[in-house]
Design an enzyme around this catalytic site. Structure first.
Site, PDB file in Angstrom:
ATOM      1  N   CYS A 136       0.834  -1.080   0.107  1.00  0.00           N
ATOM      2  CA  CYS A 136       0.044   0.058  -0.067  1.00  0.00           C
ATOM      3  C   CYS A 136       0.872   1.329   0.180  1.00  0.00           C
ATOM      4  O   CYS A 136       0.414   2.441  -0.728  1.00  0.00           O
ATOM      5  CB  CYS A 136      -0.936  -0.127   0.940  1.00  0.00           C
TER       6      CYS A 136
ATOM      7  N   HIS B 183      -1.677   1.370   7.349  1.00  0.00           N
ATOM      8  CA  HIS B 183      -2.263   1.270   5.940  1.00  0.00           C
ATOM      9  C   HIS B 183      -1.998   2.447   5.347  1.00  0.00           C
ATOM     10  O   HIS B 183      -2.166   3.697   6.122  1.00  0.00           O
ATOM     11  CB  HIS B 183      -3.712   0.958   5.732  1.00  0.00           C
TER      12      HIS B 183
END
Length: 531
Positions: free
Chosen positions: A163, A489
């Protein structure tokens, strides 16, 4: 001789799209990921293999270096067929003038400049000797402003812990004139294949391929496995299943592209002298800054420098004898300090900038020029330079100030504070402007009348590299970080024709401007705008 990387296989031609009935797309609320406070699970397997002796990684051009704290990512993307735009349009890149030719800058101030100031009582350039001009790769690619335009991109599948990579690539793909240099194949004629600090164009090829696929794909998302493999080949630290820092990845990628595309074929030696150091103390900042930038460009001259690199002034003052020492250093991004407080808090980007340029006192091990010399992972020797006038270690003040701003200003918010062996995340909300960030007051005064500030380098008045006020910027990209050190994330926002798009790995959805400024903002992408 110019070496050209072989052409990549031809991809199918793009098929135009249009939005159905021209109707607006309804905003979908962003589903932010939730994270538990429990410790991360055991390590996963599946690390990408790398070559046994990868090429040397280019040195970072950024400031405020600190060791990267590796953080595991237990985020695994759920479902590859997630929501995306119902219809896609190609990126509407602007037409760039080809008559605007960028010429390599002269190594020092011009002779007319020296004649103009030869009788000045306050400063001179008599001690600055002109070094030989290095051979360079010719470049005709202009640096331009660009207006807000439609940016519709595909998603990038999360390969378990990528990510950080996906969010960064989305923001770089929205850097329109920079991305166009790669998608149009112009980079092939700019590869420096003899630079030992580069990858002989392999990194540039991988970057060009991923941008081209994103702008021409018929699929809602891509699997960036080939790009990640190339990254891990040249930077093994990004292999494995640990989470990595998007800002560190951005630095590696831009540094690597800089060395691949460095126009300087043979770098000259640019050692300083005591006379030159004394000269820097007398010269006005605007003049000293320009001279030092031209000297820097004799060894570092690339598209990355053109778009992303600026310069700051570092001034030390001995608190005993008041001796000053001034240096000028390039930067790829600004790392801004943030207030570390308990509980919810809020600050402004201007407050972070003020903290960056605030004078600080260096004492103890940091006094004057205290520098730690590292060998491997252990600090085995400490070099301490004394005050040149006092001839001993002295407390001093240090102050940073901006001396040159780039067309693309990257701002890194230092959310991770290091306290010994522990690192905490600062969750402070930073209020930053979407449009009209004005940095004029942080820059030195303009050059005296009659002194060029960029035209000597073949730069016209419509070029965003020209160092004349005002210095105003609009936001066009943000990378966000959610979670904590062990479980996080990354996502991205990119501007698109008056609106914004939210990129969460494979999911690409429209969003509202009110969602941009928030607690997760980590790296800000600003472009200079015409006033």
């Amino acid at each position: 001789m110019l070496l050209i990387v072989p052409q990549t296989p031809r991809t199918p031609p793009i098929i135009p799209h249009s939005l159905a009935n021209g109707s607006a797309v309804a905003f979908t609320p962003i589903q932010y990921p939730s994270f538990s406070t429990s410790s991360p699970s055991a390590s996963r397997s599946g690390a990408t293999s790398v070559i046994s002796q990868p090429p040397a990684i280019p040195p970072q051009a950024s400031i405020n270096h600190s060791p990267l704290v590796r953080r595991r990512s237990d985020y695994v993307e759920q479902g590859s067929g997630s929501a995306s735009f119902s219809a896609r349009l190609p990126i509407d890149y602007p037409d760039l003038p080809h008559s605007h030719v960028i010429r390599p800058p002269p190594p020092v101030a011009s002779s007319s400049f020296q004649r103009h100031h030869s009788h000045s009582q306050s400063y001179s350039v008599s001690t600055l000797k002109e070094p030989p001009k290095p051979p360079t790769i010719a470049s005709t690619y202009p640096v331009t402003y660009w207006s807000d335009m439609q940016i519709v991109t595909v998603g990038l599948k999360n390969l378990g812990n990528t990510c950080y990579m996906n969010a960064t690539i989305q923001c770089l793909s929205a850097t329109v004139p920079f991305a166009r240099f790669f998608t149009e194949g112009r980079w092939r004629k700019a590869v420096n294949a003899i630079n030992p600090m580069g990858t002989k164009g392999h990194l540039a090829l991988a970057f060009a391929n991923i941008l081209y696929e994103m702008s021409h794909s018929e699929l809602p998302h891509l699997i960036p496995a080939s790009f990640r493999k190339s990254i891990c080949t040249h930077a093994p630290q990004f292999s494995g299943s640990d989470q990595h820092d998007s800002q560190e990845f951005l630095t590696f990628l831009l540094d690597g592209l800089h060395e691949d595309l460095n126009r300087v074929l043979h770098k000259p030696s640019n050692g300083t002298t005591p006379e030159r150091e004394a000269e820097l103390e007398r010269l006005p900042q605007s003049i000293a800054s320009r001279q030092e930038w031209e000297i820097y460009r004799m060894r570092n001259d690339s598209l990355i420098v053109d778009f992303f690199q600026g310069q700051f002034k570092n001034r030390l003052v001995c608190l005993t004898c008041h001796k000053t020492s001034t240096t000028y250093n390039s930067f790829m991004y600004l790392s801004l300090p943030m207030p570390s407080v308990r509980g919810p808090s809020k600050t402004s980007l201007q407050s972070c900038l003020d903290a960056f340029v605030k004078e600080e006192v260096l004492s103890g091990t940091e006094a004057w020029y205290g520098v730690a010399q590292f060998y491997g992972t252990n600090c085995s020797h400490v070099i301490t330079r004394h005050c040149p006038h006092c001839k001993t270690l002295r407390n001093a003040t240090k102050q940073l100030s901006l001396s040159r701003l780039p067309p693309i200003l990257l701002i890194h918010l230092k959310r991770f504070s290091h306290k010994g062996v522990f690192t905490d995340k600062i969750e402070t909300v930073v209020d930053f402007p979407l449009k009209g960030l004005d940095l004029t007051n942080y820059m030195p005064p303009a050059l005296p009348p009659g002194i060029h500030n960029g035209s000597t380098n073949g730069i016209g008045g419509d070029d965003p590299r020209v160092q004349t006020p005002p210095y105003k910027y609009d936001l066009y990209g943000v990378t966000n970080h959610f979670g904590n050190l062990s479980n996080g994330h990354y996502t991205a926002f990119i501007a698109s024709r008056g609106g914004w798009v939210y990129c969460d790995d494979s999911r690409v959805t429209p969003t509202d401007a009110k969602d941009i400024v928030g607690r997760p903002a980590y790296v800000l992408y600003y472009k200079r705008v015409e006033s």
